[in-house]
Design an enzyme around this catalytic site. Structure first.
Site, PDB file in Angstrom:
ATOM      1  N   HIS A 149     -10.313  -6.020  -1.324  1.00 14.00           N
ATOM      2  CA  HIS A 149     -11.293  -5.883  -0.239  1.00 14.00           C
ATOM      3  C   HIS A 149     -12.508  -5.196  -0.862  1.00 14.00           C
ATOM      4  O   HIS A 149     -12.440  -4.017  -1.201  1.00 14.00           O
ATOM      5  CB  HIS A 149     -10.728  -5.035   0.905  1.00 14.00           C
ATOM      6  CG  HIS A 149      -9.652  -5.728   1.662  1.00 14.00           C
ATOM      7  ND1 HIS A 149      -9.906  -6.837   2.441  1.00 14.00           N
ATOM      8  CD2 HIS A 149      -8.317  -5.493   1.763  1.00 14.00           C
ATOM      9  CE1 HIS A 149      -8.770  -7.249   2.994  1.00 14.00           C
ATOM     10  NE2 HIS A 149      -7.795  -6.464   2.587  1.00 14.00           N
ATOM     11  N   GLU A 171      -6.212 -10.591  -0.821  1.00  9.43           N
ATOM     12  CA  GLU A 171      -6.943 -10.344   0.426  1.00  9.43           C
ATOM     13  C   GLU A 171      -8.451 -10.251   0.196  1.00  9.43           C
ATOM     14  O   GLU A 171      -9.151  -9.456   0.836  1.00  9.43           O
ATOM     15  CB  GLU A 171      -6.440  -9.053   1.096  1.00  9.43           C
ATOM     16  CG  GLU A 171      -4.946  -9.049   1.316  1.00  9.43           C
ATOM     17  CD  GLU A 171      -4.432  -7.853   2.115  1.00  9.43           C
ATOM     18  OE1 GLU A 171      -5.240  -7.137   2.750  1.00  9.43           O
ATOM     19  OE2 GLU A 171      -3.210  -7.627   2.101  1.00  9.43           O
ATOM     20  N   ASN A 207       2.075  -5.135  -3.271  1.00  7.61           N
ATOM     21  CA  ASN A 207       0.689  -5.467  -2.918  1.00  7.61           C
ATOM     22  C   ASN A 207      -0.088  -4.198  -2.583  1.00  7.61           C
ATOM     23  O   ASN A 207       0.405  -3.345  -1.845  1.00  7.61           O
ATOM     24  CB  ASN A 207       0.735  -6.382  -1.669  1.00  7.61           C
ATOM     25  CG  ASN A 207      -0.599  -6.983  -1.293  1.00  7.61           C
ATOM     26  OD1 ASN A 207      -1.287  -7.557  -2.148  1.00  7.61           O
ATOM     27  ND2 ASN A 207      -0.982  -6.870  -0.028  1.00  7.61           N
ATOM     28  N   ASP A 230     -12.220 -10.211   0.276  1.00  8.27           N
ATOM     29  CA  ASP A 230     -13.399 -10.397   1.129  1.00  8.27           C
ATOM     30  C   ASP A 230     -14.475  -9.440   0.624  1.00  8.27           C
ATOM     31  O   ASP A 230     -14.170  -8.484  -0.091  1.00  8.27           O
ATOM     32  CB  ASP A 230     -13.116 -10.251   2.631  1.00  8.27           C
ATOM     33  CG  ASP A 230     -12.386  -8.985   3.024  1.00  8.27           C
ATOM     34  OD1 ASP A 230     -12.363  -8.026   2.228  1.00  8.27           O
ATOM     35  OD2 ASP A 230     -11.835  -8.947   4.141  1.00  8.27           O
ATOM     36  N   GLU A 278       0.803  -1.234   0.000  1.00  6.07           N
ATOM     37  CA  GLU A 278       0.000   0.000   0.000  1.00  6.07           C
ATOM     38  C   GLU A 278       0.837   1.286   0.000  1.00  6.07           C
ATOM     39  O   GLU A 278       0.643   2.156   0.839  1.00  6.07           O
ATOM     40  CB  GLU A 278      -0.952  -0.008   1.205  1.00  6.07           C
ATOM     41  CG  GLU A 278      -1.867  -1.216   1.210  1.00  6.07           C
ATOM     42  CD  GLU A 278      -2.686  -1.364   2.504  1.00  6.07           C
ATOM     43  OE1 GLU A 278      -2.750  -0.404   3.284  1.00  6.07           O
ATOM     44  OE2 GLU A 278      -3.238  -2.455   2.718  1.00  6.07           O
TER      45      GLU A 278
HETATM   46  O1  G3I Z   1      -3.619  -9.307  19.446  1.00  4.98           O
HETATM   47  C1  G3I Z   1      -3.920  -8.032  20.021  1.00  4.98           C
HETATM   48  C2  G3I Z   1      -4.627  -8.212  21.356  1.00  4.98           C
HETATM   49  O2  G3I Z   1      -3.760  -8.844  22.244  1.00  4.98           O
HETATM   50  C3  G3I Z   1      -5.059  -6.832  21.860  1.00  4.98           C
HETATM   51  O3  G3I Z   1      -5.806  -6.992  23.014  1.00  4.98           O
HETATM   52  C4  G3I Z   1      -5.912  -6.114  20.814  1.00  4.98           C
HETATM   53  C5  G3I Z   1      -6.302  -4.698  21.254  1.00  4.98           C
HETATM   54  O4  G3I Z   1      -6.243  -3.789  20.189  1.00  4.98           O
HETATM   55  O5  G3I Z   1      -5.170  -6.019  19.632  1.00  4.98           O
HETATM   56  C6  G3I Z   1      -4.814  -7.273  19.079  1.00  4.98           C
HETATM   57  O6  G3I Z   1      -4.074  -7.050  17.901  1.00  4.98           O
HETATM   58  C7  G3I Z   1      -4.811  -6.594  16.791  1.00  4.98           C
HETATM   59  C8  G3I Z   1      -4.585  -7.571  15.656  1.00  4.98           C
HETATM   60  O7  G3I Z   1      -5.210  -7.100  14.509  1.00  4.98           O
HETATM   61  C9  G3I Z   1      -5.125  -8.977  15.953  1.00  4.98           C
HETATM   62  O8  G3I Z   1      -6.496  -8.945  16.051  1.00  4.98           O
HETATM   63  C10 G3I Z   1      -4.321  -5.220  16.423  1.00  4.98           C
HETATM   64  O9  G3I Z   1      -4.646  -4.288  17.426  1.00  4.98           O
HETATM   65  C11 G3I Z   1      -4.940  -4.803  15.103  1.00  4.98           C
HETATM   66  O10 G3I Z   1      -4.335  -3.588  14.676  1.00  4.98           O
HETATM   67  C12 G3I Z   1      -4.684  -5.859  14.055  1.00  4.98           C
HETATM   68  O11 G3I Z   1      -5.356  -5.489  12.888  1.00  4.98           O
HETATM   69  C13 G3I Z   1      -4.891  -6.054  11.685  1.00  4.98           C
HETATM   70  C14 G3I Z   1      -4.538  -4.947  10.711  1.00  4.98           C
HETATM   71  O12 G3I Z   1      -4.222  -5.481   9.431  1.00  4.98           O
HETATM   72  C15 G3I Z   1      -3.327  -4.154  11.186  1.00  4.98           C
HETATM   73  O13 G3I Z   1      -2.165  -4.922  11.214  1.00  4.98           O
HETATM   74  C16 G3I Z   1      -5.982  -6.957  11.125  1.00  4.98           C
HETATM   75  O14 G3I Z   1      -6.138  -8.093  11.976  1.00  4.98           O
HETATM   76  C17 G3I Z   1      -5.607  -7.416   9.719  1.00  4.98           C
HETATM   77  O15 G3I Z   1      -6.691  -8.101   9.152  1.00  4.98           O
HETATM   78  C18 G3I Z   1      -5.272  -6.210   8.863  1.00  4.98           C
HETATM   79  O16 G3I Z   1      -4.844  -6.687   7.603  1.00  4.98           O
HETATM   80  C19 G3I Z   1      -4.602  -5.721   6.577  1.00  4.98           C
HETATM   81  C20 G3I Z   1      -3.470  -6.220   5.722  1.00  4.98           C
HETATM   82  O17 G3I Z   1      -2.337  -6.480   6.517  1.00  4.98           O
HETATM   83  C21 G3I Z   1      -3.125  -5.223   4.611  1.00  4.98           C
HETATM   84  N1  G3I Z   1      -4.297  -4.893   3.826  1.00  4.98           N
HETATM   85  C22 G3I Z   1      -5.450  -4.453   4.596  1.00  4.98           C
HETATM   86  C23 G3I Z   1      -5.813  -5.488   5.648  1.00  4.98           C
HETATM   87  C24 G3I Z   1      -7.047  -5.089   6.400  1.00  4.98           C
HETATM   88  O18 G3I Z   1      -6.819  -3.921   7.148  1.00  4.98           O
END
Ligand code: G3I
Length: 371
Positions: free
Chosen positions: A237, A266, A201, A268, A153
């Protein structure tokens, strides 16, 4: 008379058994393999111990990507301190089930660890941190991760290089020089594992638009100058409006013409949901299936499209409801109870049809093997 009846019953039973094994044999994984395609899902090791999760993932997919476990926050939680535990769990699951592993990602403008974001590093220091990170992570997973999203991105919707810690905040010393920092990332990744396929990507680039034009210009330039880049990942997405799908095939074709591989990375399709997480309008599940079908068909028809991946696979765990504050969800192809949805059947049918097109399948296999 009795013998005849018994023989008749046995015949019926055999026919039924054959029919049911035919149905059971129809997994995405099998049909994708027949079509020469990798079919993947993003996953989280925290759920591997859940039987339904592990069974669905391992039986239906032949490729696996870490949803978060290979990002900076996971792999370098403190500067210079590397942690591969979660990433290794993803690799171990994949190896146990003969799945290919896609790496995601080495560089992103979002969700970087606070030591990095708030570290007030100079461009030289940032450049050294970026190089060390890419080198350590790619070397660690060399021979295990077959393809990396090297940069994620980097463009905004107008096709401009996005302002980021890597580019100009303060950047690695190449601020104002367009895609030069992206090129560095690809060169460093290639040095660390010359065999890994390296992908750029991005999101909202599935159609022909300002962003995909900018990506196209960059990768064309990279190819012309011998920058090590093997493919482009289209996140996809989507929503029910199927944004960009009208020009999707044309867009894929121009990238394919550069000799690149294409991965849908990705996919969905978020739909409106109620407080129970279920679709608000039952008819939306069919509309959603049509969007999935269109993406699967476009990928399957394009020999350069070598992998088709969804962002998660069960509605039980998807980033969409959290991201949209509960407005959208039910975005994947299994529901929250691991029951296949119409979208699953649409993708499966698209793969089955694709498998019958032996010319495209042969071309796809040849592309997959070529760097
Ligand atoms: O695991 C911690 C947990 O311990 C904590 O209590 C909680 C509180 O915020 O956070 C948890 O971590 C989160 C993690 O997802 C697991 O659920 C992070 O805060 C959260 O920021 C993270 O979000 C991810 C996001 O990328 C940022 O990295 C999403 O799961 C993930 O689906 C998303 O994926 C992105 C791709 O990498 C790039 N393209 C877009 C896509 C969707 O946003």
């Amino acid at each position: 008379m009795l013998a005849r009846l018994l023989r008749g019953a046995a015949k019926i039973l055999l026919t039924l058994a054959a029919a049911s094994s035919l149905v059971l044999a129809q997994t995405l994984r099998e049909e994708a393999t027949r079509a020469g395609l990798l079919v993947g899902a993003a996953a989280a090791p925290a759920h591997f111990s859940e039987a339904d999760y592990a069974r669905t993932l391992s039986s239906q997919f032949n490729m696996l990507e870490a949803e978060n476990a290979m990002k900076w926050t996971a792999t370098e939680p403190e500067g210079g301190v590397f942690d591969f535990k979660l990433g290794d769990e993803v690799v171990a699951f994949a190896q146990a089930h003969q799945m290919a592993v896609r790496g995601h990602n080495l560089l992103w403008y979002q969700h970087n660890p606070s030591w990095l974001v708030n570290g007030h590093f100079s461009p030289d220091e940032l450049s050294a941190a970026m190089q060390e990170h890419i080198q350590r992570v790619v070397e660690h997973f060399a021979g295990k991760v077959f393809a990396w999203d090297v940069v994620n991105e980097a463009f905004d919707d107008q096709g401009r290089v996005r302002s980021s810690i890597w580019y100009d905040q303060p950047g690695i010393g190449l601020a104002g020089k367009g895609t030069a920092y992206i090129e560095k990332a690809f060169r460093w990744a290639h040095q660390a594992d010359p065999k890994a396929l390296l992908f750029y990507n991005d999101v909202d680039a599935q159609g022909v638009n300002a962003k995909s034009d900018a990506i196209y210009a960059m990768v064309k330039d990279f190819k012309a100058r011998g920058v090590p880049l093997d493919g482009v990942g289209f996140q996809a997405h989507l929503r029910l409006d199927g944004k960009g799908l009208d020009t999707f095939a044309r867009n894929l074709a121009r990238f394919a013409a550069l000799g690149l591989q294409i991965h849908i990375t990705e996919l969905d399709v978020g739909i409106p949901i109620g407080a129970d997480g279920k679709p608000l309008h039952p008819a939306d599940s069919e509309k959603q299936a049509q969007i999935y079908r269109r993406v699967a068909e476009a990928c399957a028809a394009q020999p350069a499209c070598t992998a088709f991946q969804t962002w998660g696979f069960t509605d039980k765990y998807s980033w969409i409801p959290g991201f949209t504050h509960g407005k959208l969800g039910a975005a994947l192809i299994w529901d929250g109870n691991y029951q296949p949805k119409p979208a699953f059947r649409a993708v499966l049918a698209a793969f089955s049809r694709a498998a019958a097109d032996s010319k495209t399948v042969a071309e796809r296999k040849a592309r997959s093997e070529k760097r």
